[in-house]
Design a protein around this motif. Structure first.
Motif, PDB file in Angstrom:
ATOM      1  N   UNK A 125      22.221  54.063   3.545  1.00 36.19           N
ATOM      2  CA  UNK A 125      20.120  54.125   3.266  1.00 36.19           C
ATOM      3  C   UNK A 125      19.646  52.863   4.784  1.00 36.19           C
ATOM      4  N   UNK A 126      20.223  52.046   4.878  1.00 36.82           N
ATOM      5  CA  UNK A 126      19.739  51.424   5.839  1.00 36.82           C
ATOM      6  C   UNK A 126      20.241  51.869   6.955  1.00 36.82           C
ATOM      7  N   UNK A 127      20.857  52.642   7.290  1.00 36.88           N
ATOM      8  CA  UNK A 127      21.830  52.628   9.077  1.00 36.88           C
ATOM      9  C   UNK A 127      20.769  53.987   9.087  1.00 36.88           C
ATOM     10  N   UNK A 128      20.258  55.363   8.339  1.00 40.79           N
ATOM     11  CA  UNK A 128      19.193  55.294   8.673  1.00 40.79           C
ATOM     12  C   UNK A 128      18.024  54.956   9.489  1.00 40.79           C
ATOM     13  N   UNK A 129      17.558  54.948   8.101  1.00 42.89           N
ATOM     14  CA  UNK A 129      16.423  53.715   8.721  1.00 42.89           C
ATOM     15  C   UNK A 129      16.271  52.530  10.028  1.00 42.89           C
ATOM     16  N   UNK A 159       9.479  46.366   9.854  1.00 43.97           N
ATOM     17  CA  UNK A 159       9.745  48.638  10.117  1.00 43.97           C
ATOM     18  C   UNK A 159      10.584  49.344   9.091  1.00 43.97           C
ATOM     19  N   UNK A 160      11.741  48.509   9.588  1.00 39.52           N
ATOM     20  CA  UNK A 160      12.794  49.702   8.627  1.00 39.52           C
ATOM     21  C   UNK A 160      12.416  49.611   7.184  1.00 39.52           C
ATOM     22  N   UNK A 161      12.022  48.547   6.089  1.00 35.77           N
ATOM     23  CA  UNK A 161      12.200  49.628   4.731  1.00 35.77           C
ATOM     24  C   UNK A 161      10.706  50.339   4.708  1.00 35.77           C
ATOM     25  N   UNK A 162       9.580  50.757   5.692  1.00 31.27           N
ATOM     26  CA  UNK A 162       9.287  51.837   5.294  1.00 31.27           C
ATOM     27  C   UNK A 162       9.995  52.773   5.603  1.00 31.27           C
ATOM     28  N   UNK A 163      10.740  53.569   5.562  1.00 35.62           N
ATOM     29  CA  UNK A 163      11.960  53.809   6.596  1.00 35.62           C
ATOM     30  C   UNK A 163      13.116  54.402   5.194  1.00 35.62           C
ATOM     31  N   UNK A 229       5.463  50.081  -3.904  1.00 34.43           N
ATOM     32  CA  UNK A 229       5.980  49.352  -2.142  1.00 34.43           C
ATOM     33  C   UNK A 229       5.535  50.785  -1.100  1.00 34.43           C
ATOM     34  N   UNK A 230       5.589  51.492  -1.654  1.00 37.43           N
ATOM     35  CA  UNK A 230       5.602  52.512  -0.947  1.00 37.43           C
ATOM     36  C   UNK A 230       4.292  52.585   0.187  1.00 37.43           C
ATOM     37  N   UNK A 237       2.274  50.229   8.308  1.00 37.89           N
ATOM     38  CA  UNK A 237       2.230  50.929   8.693  1.00 37.89           C
ATOM     39  C   UNK A 237       1.304  51.422  10.604  1.00 37.89           C
ATOM     40  N   UNK A 238       0.600  52.368   9.185  1.00 38.87           N
ATOM     41  CA  UNK A 238      -0.707  52.425  10.399  1.00 38.87           C
ATOM     42  C   UNK A 238      -1.806  51.200  11.085  1.00 38.87           C
ATOM     43  N   UNK A 239      -1.733  49.988  10.145  1.00 38.57           N
ATOM     44  CA  UNK A 239      -2.372  49.094  11.790  1.00 38.57           C
ATOM     45  C   UNK A 239      -2.076  49.394  12.613  1.00 38.57           C
TER      46      UNK A 239
END
Length: 239
Positions: A125-129, A159-163, A229-230, A237-239
């Motif tokens: 999961x983290x690798x993809x993010x 930024x990673x946590x959003x993905x 959280x999402x 992320x949109x700011x």
């Protein structure tokens, strides 16, 4: 039909009054086990993700072996292998050194085992993010003189946590259910307590259904937190 069910229901309610404190304690043990295993799994996942993305061949190879092994072997078998393997190794070590016998705590063994197992899933999961974070962001942080840890905390992680959140949420839900596996090594979690209460009161089906309901409530609460959280990280992320 209702008349036939009523006496059984009354008997179950009477049994529940005596076992309610034990069920609450088992629920608390399950929650603690899940949360601590999650934290350990996240640590394993971050280390594994960076190892897989490392330029060092040895780190990449070790991370690949770790994730392949965990995903190939059933969780129940891994639980038994790690728990009894650690206990056997510790017994031989203490015996060889002439020390007193040390018994591994089932709770600690459960946390280590679940954290180790689900760390492999968090690794992917983290690798993809991490791959989804633009490399230019990291380069910009380095140009500003940020140290690697500062770059990760202030630039990469937000930024990673959003993905990663959708995958993390799914793995958390699976991890929460997988805590039931620790009942086989003697830990008095929710499932173990429900089994003991059901057999003692001869109301096994009722207590197992109650345990399933408690898991459903915990999962529903987790879903609510994950959705919040999402939404939060999506707005940021949109700011």
């Amino acid at each position: 039909m209702l008349e036939q069910l009523s006496p059984a229901f009354v008997q179950f309610v009477l049994s529940l009054q005596g076992f309610a404190p034990l069920l609450l304690q088992g629920t608390w043990v399950t929650l603690k086990l899940a949360v601590l295993s999650l934290l350990l799994g996240l640590a394993f996942g971050l280390i594994g993700a960076y190892a897989k993305l490392s330029s060092v061949w040895g780190w990449r190879c070790a991370a690949r072996i770790y994730t392949t092994l965990i995903r190939a072997v059933p969780d129940l078998l891994l639980m038994l292998l790690i728990f009894y393997g650690l206990q056997t190794g510790l017994t031989r070590l203490t015996g060889g050194l002439g020390w007193a016998y040390i018994e591994i705590d089932p709770f600690g063994a459960g946390v280590i085992t679940l954290g180790f197992i689900y760390g492999a899933y968090f690794t992917e999961t983290f690798r993809g993010a991490l791959l989804a974070v633009p490399r230019g962001q990291v380069s910009a942080a380095q140009a500003l003189g940020m140290r690697p840890i500062q770059s990760f905390v202030h630039v990469v992680f937000p930024q990673m946590i959003r993905f990663a959140l959708p995958g993390l949420g799914n793995n958390w839900m699976v991890l929460l259910k997988a805590t039931a596996l620790v009942s086989i090594i003697g830990l008095a979690d929710l499932v173990k307590v429900a089994q003991v209460a059901g057999k003692s009161s001869q109301q096994l089906l009722g207590f197992l259904l109650l345990a399933a309901l408690i898991y459903l409530l915990m999962s529903s609460a987790s879903n609510a937190v994950l959705r919040w959280l999402e939404r939060r990280y999506r707005r940021e992320g949109q700011l």
